[in-house]
Every structure is written in C-alpha cells, then in structure tokens.
Design a protein around this motif. Structure first.
Motif, PDB file in Angstrom:
ATOM      1  N   PHE A   1      47.935   5.058 -46.501  1.00  0.00           N
ATOM      2  CA  PHE A   1      46.902   4.104 -46.845  1.00  0.00           C
ATOM      3  C   PHE A   1      45.753   5.085 -46.963  1.00  0.00           C
ATOM      4  O   PHE A   1      45.455   6.094 -46.532  1.00  0.00           O
ATOM      5  CB  PHE A   1      46.738   3.351 -45.518  1.00  0.00           C
ATOM      6  CG  PHE A   1      46.331   3.736 -44.378  1.00  0.00           C
ATOM      7  CD1 PHE A   1      45.091   3.586 -43.957  1.00  0.00           C
ATOM      8  CD2 PHE A   1      47.300   4.226 -43.356  1.00  0.00           C
ATOM      9  CE1 PHE A   1      44.617   3.826 -42.691  1.00  0.00           C
ATOM     10  CE2 PHE A   1      46.782   4.885 -42.213  1.00  0.00           C
ATOM     11  CZ  PHE A   1      45.464   4.304 -41.685  1.00  0.00           C
ATOM     12  N   TYR A   2      44.530   4.335 -47.660  1.00  0.00           N
ATOM     13  CA  TYR A   2      43.579   4.950 -48.021  1.00  0.00           C
ATOM     14  C   TYR A   2      42.321   3.874 -47.690  1.00  0.00           C
ATOM     15  O   TYR A   2      42.431   2.781 -47.804  1.00  0.00           O
ATOM     16  CB  TYR A   2      43.517   5.046 -49.476  1.00  0.00           C
ATOM     17  CG  TYR A   2      42.466   5.846 -50.284  1.00  0.00           C
ATOM     18  CD1 TYR A   2      42.652   7.150 -50.557  1.00  0.00           C
ATOM     19  CD2 TYR A   2      41.468   5.214 -50.493  1.00  0.00           C
ATOM     20  CE1 TYR A   2      41.851   7.890 -51.391  1.00  0.00           C
ATOM     21  CE2 TYR A   2      40.086   5.879 -51.172  1.00  0.00           C
ATOM     22  CZ  TYR A   2      40.480   7.227 -51.465  1.00  0.00           C
ATOM     23  OH  TYR A   2      39.647   8.151 -52.136  1.00  0.00           O
ATOM     24  N   CYS A   3      41.334   4.561 -47.252  1.00  0.00           N
ATOM     25  CA  CYS A   3      40.297   3.589 -46.684  1.00  0.00           C
ATOM     26  C   CYS A   3      38.887   4.350 -47.144  1.00  0.00           C
ATOM     27  O   CYS A   3      38.545   5.643 -47.205  1.00  0.00           O
ATOM     28  CB  CYS A   3      40.276   3.814 -44.967  1.00  0.00           C
ATOM     29  SG  CYS A   3      38.827   2.992 -44.470  1.00  0.00           S
TER      30      CYS A   3
ATOM     31  N   SER B   1      48.514  -3.651 -38.111  1.00  0.00           N
ATOM     32  CA  SER B   1      47.199  -4.449 -37.931  1.00  0.00           C
ATOM     33  C   SER B   1      47.371  -5.295 -36.712  1.00  0.00           C
ATOM     34  O   SER B   1      46.656  -5.476 -36.039  1.00  0.00           O
ATOM     35  CB  SER B   1      46.835  -5.288 -39.156  1.00  0.00           C
ATOM     36  OG  SER B   1      46.479  -4.418 -40.107  1.00  0.00           O
TER      37      SER B   1
ATOM     38  N   GLU C   1      37.090  -0.839 -46.561  1.00  0.00           N
ATOM     39  CA  GLU C   1      38.205  -1.480 -47.591  1.00  0.00           C
ATOM     40  C   GLU C   1      39.514  -0.558 -47.285  1.00  0.00           C
ATOM     41  O   GLU C   1      39.297   0.601 -47.483  1.00  0.00           O
ATOM     42  CB  GLU C   1      37.823  -1.897 -48.911  1.00  0.00           C
ATOM     43  CG  GLU C   1      38.633  -2.514 -49.598  1.00  0.00           C
ATOM     44  CD  GLU C   1      38.222  -2.956 -50.974  1.00  0.00           C
ATOM     45  OE1 GLU C   1      38.972  -3.789 -51.909  1.00  0.00           O
ATOM     46  OE2 GLU C   1      37.007  -2.218 -51.321  1.00  0.00           O
ATOM     47  N   TYR C   2      40.584  -1.165 -47.228  1.00  0.00           N
ATOM     48  CA  TYR C   2      41.642  -0.453 -47.020  1.00  0.00           C
ATOM     49  C   TYR C   2      42.778  -0.689 -48.409  1.00  0.00           C
ATOM     50  O   TYR C   2      42.865  -1.816 -48.606  1.00  0.00           O
ATOM     51  CB  TYR C   2      42.577  -0.847 -45.662  1.00  0.00           C
ATOM     52  CG  TYR C   2      41.655  -0.217 -44.623  1.00  0.00           C
ATOM     53  CD1 TYR C   2      42.074   0.784 -43.825  1.00  0.00           C
ATOM     54  CD2 TYR C   2      40.673  -1.081 -43.805  1.00  0.00           C
ATOM     55  CE1 TYR C   2      41.619   1.249 -42.725  1.00  0.00           C
ATOM     56  CE2 TYR C   2      40.184  -0.761 -42.720  1.00  0.00           C
ATOM     57  CZ  TYR C   2      40.460   0.421 -42.347  1.00  0.00           C
ATOM     58  OH  TYR C   2      40.054   0.993 -41.046  1.00  0.00           O
TER      59      TYR C   2
ATOM     60  N   GLN D   1      47.176   8.244 -42.956  1.00  0.00           N
ATOM     61  CA  GLN D   1      45.720   7.871 -43.845  1.00  0.00           C
ATOM     62  C   GLN D   1      45.658   9.204 -44.572  1.00  0.00           C
ATOM     63  O   GLN D   1      45.495  10.112 -44.042  1.00  0.00           O
ATOM     64  CB  GLN D   1      44.754   7.572 -42.887  1.00  0.00           C
ATOM     65  CG  GLN D   1      43.393   7.373 -43.434  1.00  0.00           C
ATOM     66  CD  GLN D   1      42.411   6.798 -42.606  1.00  0.00           C
ATOM     67  OE1 GLN D   1      41.429   6.147 -43.331  1.00  0.00           O
ATOM     68  NE2 GLN D   1      42.523   6.706 -41.487  1.00  0.00           N
TER      69      GLN D   1
END
Length: 255
Positions: free
Chosen positions: A216-218, A14, A109-110, A182
């Motif tokens: 990661f998931y979004c 980030s 939202e992550y 992702q």
C-alpha cells in the motif's frame, strides 16, 4: 490475489486498527467505535487514539476515545462523508478538539494496487532487489521517504535504481502489519522525471505481492507528484484517514 482480495485484506486491517468490523466500512451509516490498543494494528499507530476518521467512500468509521463521542457524533452526522475530510467543515471539528488541547493533524489518502494495471515498467537504469541487510548504510536524508531510521526493523524489502553503480533511486517497504507492507520512494533530484519512481514503485509492489503481502501507498492528497506516481505505478485510491493529535505533537512537527 484479485483486486477484491486486496481490498478485503485492507479493510480487515483497518478494522483491526479501528477496533471495528469489516462490514462497518461497507454500510451507508457512519459508525463510532472505541479506540483500543491492539498488538496486530499497524506498528506506527499510537493506540488508543483520541479520534481517527476512516472512510472507504461509503461512510465514516470514527475510532475514538469515548469521552469525545458527542463531538464526533455531531460532526459526522451533520456533514457529507467527503466534506468531513476537508475545509471548511474540518475547522468545526478542529475547533472543538482545540478546547481539549488537540488539533487535526494527519490527513492522508491511501492507495492499493490495481492488479489489472500493475506491471513491470521500463527504466533506463539497472534495478536491483534489496533486502534488509542492504539498507544498513542507506539511512540518509536522501532516502528518508523510502526508509525509516526510527523503525529500521520494519524495513524489509526494496528496489534500487543504479547509475554507474551509484544508487539514484530507492523504493522500500516497511512491514507495518502482518498482511500489508507500505511503500515509500525517493529519487535523487538530478535524475527525476525519467520514470524512475514509477518503475521502482511498481517493481516493488510486484515483489511484495509475490511474497503474499499487500503493498500500500500513502500520501497527502495535496502531494500531486506523489499521487501521480501512485497512479502511474498501477495504484488506485482506496481509503482516507484524518487523525486528531495533541497540540504539542502538532507543534513539534511544525517546528
């Protein structure tokens, strides 16, 4: 990896995306920083960006084009962190950017995996690990969350669920940056609510971690089905983002 390691890796990415320091996400005071291009940023980001607000819960890091500093500074200093990412306060920021032909666009939202909760889940169908070569014939509407037709080169790993040798569910990941991949997932309508999505998501997350990458998931926080899948799969909320884009871009999405 520990949960602490995973969070640090996410914050480091980030920081690359936002052109800031990791510690900027950990302080009590919000930070405004100039958005610049960076070849190490997540591949789908179009930098520099007019305004992207990022929060890991403590404060806001605003990565912006500096001509909008007064607008953003006034906004994030007036409202509480969490309220800056929601209505009605969000309308204040949107109204100001509309004067420049821009609008609030993405609100996401992550999620990151919780090592203490992540585990292989039972699935009534056969699960197979898939590689990039296995995706060639799968760029179809029913797998559009798992795979990206416009960025095929980034789709690197997946797990498929098979019923009678037919693919009924697919989780796949894109190598969006050097350290983080992702996850997206699709399940055919006739076999949903059988735990397939979480079995696929958790298994793929484990495979990604085994390769030394962070999954990661979004999703939008209003997408309750997707949020539930993230939680059931062993993921937990980690950070949020809200992005300003041109009105033309927003209109193109709205059709």
């Amino acid at each position: 990896m520990t949960n602490k390691d995973i969070l640090e890796i996410a914050m480091k990415q980030s920081a690359i995306d936002a052109n800031c320091k990791i510690d900027d996400f950990k302080g009590k005071d919000s930070v405004i920083i100039e958005s610049i291009k960076n070849s190490n940023a997540r591949r789908y980001l179009e930098l520099p960006i007019a305004c992207n607000l990022i929060s890991y819960g403590q404060n806001i890091v605003a990565s912006i084009q500096m001509e909008y500093k007064d607008i953003v500074e006034k906004y994030i200093s007036k409202y509480q962190v969490e309220h800056c990412f929601e209505t009605p306060n969000m309308h204040v920021l949107n109204n100001e950017f509309e004067k420049y032909g821009m609008q609030v666009c993405f609100m996401a939202e992550y999620f990151l995996p919780d090592i203490n909760e992540l585990s292989v889940q039972n699935c009534k169908y056969e699960l197979k690990v898939l590689e990039q070569k296995d995706f060639v014939d799968l760029y179809l509407p029913q797998w559009s969350n798992a795979l990206s037709k416009s960025r095929k080169n980034l789709d690197v790993l997946g797990v498929g669920a098979y019923k009678d040798n037919q693919l009924v569910g697919l989780a796949a990941c894109s190598a969006d940056c050097e350290t983080m991949w992702q996850i997206g997932v699709d399940v055919l309508p006739n076999v949903r609510q059988q735990g397939i999505a979480s079995a696929l998501t958790s298994r793929l997350a484990i495979e990604i971690l085994a390769k030394g990458k962070v999954p990661f998931y979004c999703c939008a926080w209003s997408n309750i089905k997707s949020v539930r899948n993230a939680i059931k799969s062993g993921f937990r909320p980690a950070w949020v983002e809200m992005t300003i884009k041109s009105k033309e871009f927003v209109d193109s999405i709205n059709g």
